[in-house]
Design an enzyme around this catalytic site. Structure first.
Site, PDB file in Angstrom:
ATOM      1  N   SER A 113       0.625  -1.303  -0.069  1.00  0.00           N
ATOM      2  CA  SER A 113      -0.063   0.015  -0.204  1.00  0.00           C
ATOM      3  C   SER A 113       0.832   1.330  -0.133  1.00  0.00           C
ATOM      4  O   SER A 113       1.597   1.424  -0.894  1.00  0.00           O
ATOM      5  CB  SER A 113      -1.030  -0.058   1.387  1.00  0.00           C
ATOM      6  N   HIS A 114       0.693   2.063   0.874  1.00  0.00           N
ATOM      7  CA  HIS A 114       1.521   3.456   1.206  1.00  0.00           C
ATOM      8  C   HIS A 114       2.837   3.201   1.717  1.00  0.00           C
ATOM      9  O   HIS A 114       3.357   4.237   1.980  1.00  0.00           O
ATOM     10  CB  HIS A 114       0.698   4.203   2.149  1.00  0.00           C
ATOM     11  N   ASP A 278      -2.119   6.709  -3.521  1.00  0.00           N
ATOM     12  CA  ASP A 278      -1.067   6.052  -2.873  1.00  0.00           C
ATOM     13  C   ASP A 278      -0.282   4.771  -3.624  1.00  0.00           C
ATOM     14  O   ASP A 278      -0.490   4.837  -4.672  1.00  0.00           O
ATOM     15  CB  ASP A 278      -1.374   5.560  -1.396  1.00  0.00           C
ATOM     16  N   ASP A 280      -0.672   1.636  -4.167  1.00  0.00           N
ATOM     17  CA  ASP A 280      -1.622   0.682  -4.945  1.00  0.00           C
ATOM     18  C   ASP A 280      -3.057   1.309  -5.043  1.00  0.00           C
ATOM     19  O   ASP A 280      -3.862   0.546  -5.826  1.00  0.00           O
ATOM     20  CB  ASP A 280      -1.922  -0.562  -3.855  1.00  0.00           C
ATOM     21  N   ASP A 282      -5.433   2.919  -3.619  1.00  0.00           N
ATOM     22  CA  ASP A 282      -6.748   2.861  -2.798  1.00  0.00           C
ATOM     23  C   ASP A 282      -6.969   4.137  -1.786  1.00  0.00           C
ATOM     24  O   ASP A 282      -8.066   3.978  -1.249  1.00  0.00           O
ATOM     25  CB  ASP A 282      -6.963   1.530  -2.107  1.00  0.00           C
ATOM     26  N   ARG A 283      -6.018   4.973  -1.718  1.00  0.00           N
ATOM     27  CA  ARG A 283      -6.062   6.050  -0.962  1.00  0.00           C
ATOM     28  C   ARG A 283      -6.077   7.322  -1.681  1.00  0.00           C
ATOM     29  O   ARG A 283      -5.683   7.388  -2.880  1.00  0.00           O
ATOM     30  CB  ARG A 283      -5.009   6.241   0.155  1.00  0.00           C
ATOM     31  N   LYS A 377     -11.085   0.321  -0.730  1.00  0.00           N
ATOM     32  CA  LYS A 377     -11.112   1.644  -0.864  1.00  0.00           C
ATOM     33  C   LYS A 377     -10.682   2.126  -2.230  1.00  0.00           C
ATOM     34  O   LYS A 377      -9.948   1.344  -2.763  1.00  0.00           O
ATOM     35  CB  LYS A 377     -10.741   2.670   0.265  1.00  0.00           C
TER      36      LYS A 377
END
Length: 544
Positions: A113-114, A278, A280, A282-283, A377
């Site tokens: 992710s982030h 981010d 991947d 999703d943010r 998300k």
């Protein structure tokens, strides 16, 4: 090509966290580390034989190598077909979209992710189930138990597959289709939002944009949708090429790590909308000219205006937020006469509510917002929602936020992260807070009198499952609150997150500096948890 059954020994540290298994790359490079976890997933799945799976990731270091291993293991475990994103790329929300569209059994999403990427940084893997969302705790707990006793894994002796050319091929008896990672997701977005209206805004100059993809997965999606389909000016999407190390940056869309975007939005000639996503995809971070929109406010504003957008014109069934998220959306739900659910942190907890059609929109304070269109998300979705809203209302981002506060009041909100602290120190802080819970109700800290003190416990309203110890909540009788929680997304040390929130109804008091308004709560939080005293840190690593 033959199936090989290779002996292995278990690792004891493969318990998935909030969103999958995340470790340093060097941990995944240990002998059979990845293979053990993947086989544990296959051993836990009930119906992998002949099934369709989806596979892709955010392009970080080790992504391509991991995909080749998973393809050969999938073939050896009887999977019928794998849809893999071209170049191994697939954003997390796009993976959810593809799983749902093609009726897949699930999919492997490769991302941390982030978190930073590169040979010395982080890698991650999680399994999403048939609804497109992260596997529930009941599944990941079984995977973890299997990983602790695994003694062999299955893999096909086969050469690497070309994952850069669109089309079909085979690995043993398994079909592999390399798909355009953007196409299905872009088609879904066009059904949800008024692309014609947004396109007109860009072409007329009424809308301008700066989208920072942070050298992460959303670059190709943003270029295709924002610049090509919607006619945003060339160059509106910056840092658009996904890199294995995210260009040496930290792909976390907040005011610290997306500081170049923030500087542009507070410059002399900012665009209408600024946004970032981010690692991947999703943010999201949303900004206007000289204006930052907190994720808690963003969720509330989207909920209050959802009926104006094509995909949500029939209204909302309900909304949900993670427990640490600001309660702005609660006030919208009350005004609309719909339910608002408070869940633990982790998108998987929204899955049951979405599948049971109890909610339509949901969000987390950690820059995550989404809806029932997928089960993750979705960063770019939120950006398109805001573009649609600005184009329709013909107001600036700041004006839309100010109107919302006048109608519902403002929840001043901030999160302070203390990163990389010793695990023992973090555990000591949480133990201290646990010991204080019984004596806190009724105690006063200046004008703040404690009305509630507990360790959040969630009972899923759909299946009755229980999640304990989801964060310490301290609520005051003036509607303010403090929340303490250890993050489950890091790979080194521990991160203590402290959330402060104070509600203000008076419009004349809506434009004060956030940290100033929350100063008393910040002092109370330190008195309660002693994080600075116990860690030696003089200030948070990140404030959002």
């Amino acid at each position: 090509m033959s199936v090989e059954i290779r002996k292995t020994t278990p690792y004891q540290d493969q318990k998935p966290g909030t969103s999958g298994l995340r470790k340093k790359v060097k941990v995944f490079l240990q002998e059979n580390y990845l293979e053990n976890f993947v086989q544990s997933v296959f051993d836990t799945l009930d119906a992998a034989d002949g099934a369709t799976l989806v596979l892709g990731g955010d392009g970080r270091y080790f992504n391509r190598q991991a995909i080749q291993v998973i393809l050969r293991m999938a073939a050896a475990n009887g999977v019928g077909r794998v849809l893999v994103g071209q170049g191994g790329l697939l954003s997390t929300p796009a993976a959810s979209c593809v799983i749902r569209k093609y009726g897949a059994l699930g999919g492997f999403v490769l991302s941390a992710s982030h978190n930073p990427g590169g040979p010395d940084e982080d890698f991650g893997i999680k399994f999403n189930v048939a609804n497109g969302g992260p596997a529930p705790e009941s599944f990941t707990n079984r995977v973890y138990e299997r990983s602790r006793g695994i003694d062999a894994y299955r893999i096909l002796a086969a050469p690497d597959l070309d994952i850069d050319t669109l089309g079909r091929s085979r690995v043993g008896a398994m079909d592999v289709e390399v798909i355009d990672p953007v196409a299905d997701y872009a088609e879904l977005m066009e059904h949800l939002f008024d692309f014609g209206l947004i396109r007109s805004g860009f072409r007329s100059g009424a809308l301008t944009l700066r989208f920072d993809a942070m050298h992460a997965i959303t670059g190709p999606y943003a270029k295709r949708i924002l610049e090509e389909a919607l006619s945003a000016a060339p160059g509106s999407v910056v840092n658009a090429v996904p890199l294995e190390d995210f260009g040496g940056g930290h792909p976390d869309p907040n005011l610290v790590h997306a500081h170049e975007l923030a500087a542009a939005m507070y410059s002399g000639r900012p665009p209408t909308l600024g946004a970032a996503s981010d690692g991947d995809g999703d943010r999201n971070m949303i900004m206007g000219a000289n204006c930052f929109v907190t994720p808690s406010d963003s969720l509330a504003i989207l909920a209050a205006n959802a009926h104006l957008v094509p995909g949500y014109k029939d209204g909302l069934r309900g909304v949900a937020r993670s427990m640490p998220t600001g309660r702005a959306v609660d006030r919208v739900a009350t005004a609309m006469g719909i339910d608002c659910y408070e869940t633990p942190t982790g998108w998987k907890f929204f899955g049951n509510l979405l599948d049971a059609r109890k909610i339509t929109l949901c969000g987390e304070e950690s820059f995550g917002t989404g809806s029932d269109h997928v089960r993750e998300k979705d960063g770019l979705w939120a950006v398109l929602f805001w573009l649609n809203l600005v184009a329709l209302r013909k107001q600036s981002v700041a004006a839309i936020v100010a109107d919302h506060w006048r109608r519902f009041g403002r929840d001043y909100y901030s999160r302070h992260d203390y990163e990389g602290i010793e695990v023992s120190a973090a555990e000591g802080i949480m133990a201290r807070l646990q010991d204080l819970l019984a004596e806190l109700p009724g105690r006063s800290f200046g004008e703040y009198r404690v009305a509630l003190a507990d360790d959040f416990r969630y009972v899923d309203p759909v299946d009755g499952s229980v999640s304990e110890h989801q964060g310490i909540r301290i609520g005051f009788d003036n509607s303010s609150r403090i929340v303490f929680r250890l993050s489950g997304t890091g790979t080194e040390g521990a991160t203590l997150r402290i959330y402060m929130e104070r509600y203000e109804r008076d419009p004349n008091l809506h434009d004060l500096p956030t940290q100033q308004v929350l100063a008393d709560l910040i002092a109370i939080a330190e008195e309660l948890c002693q994080v600075r005293q116990r860690t030696g840190m003089s200030q948070p690593s990140v404030m959002t």
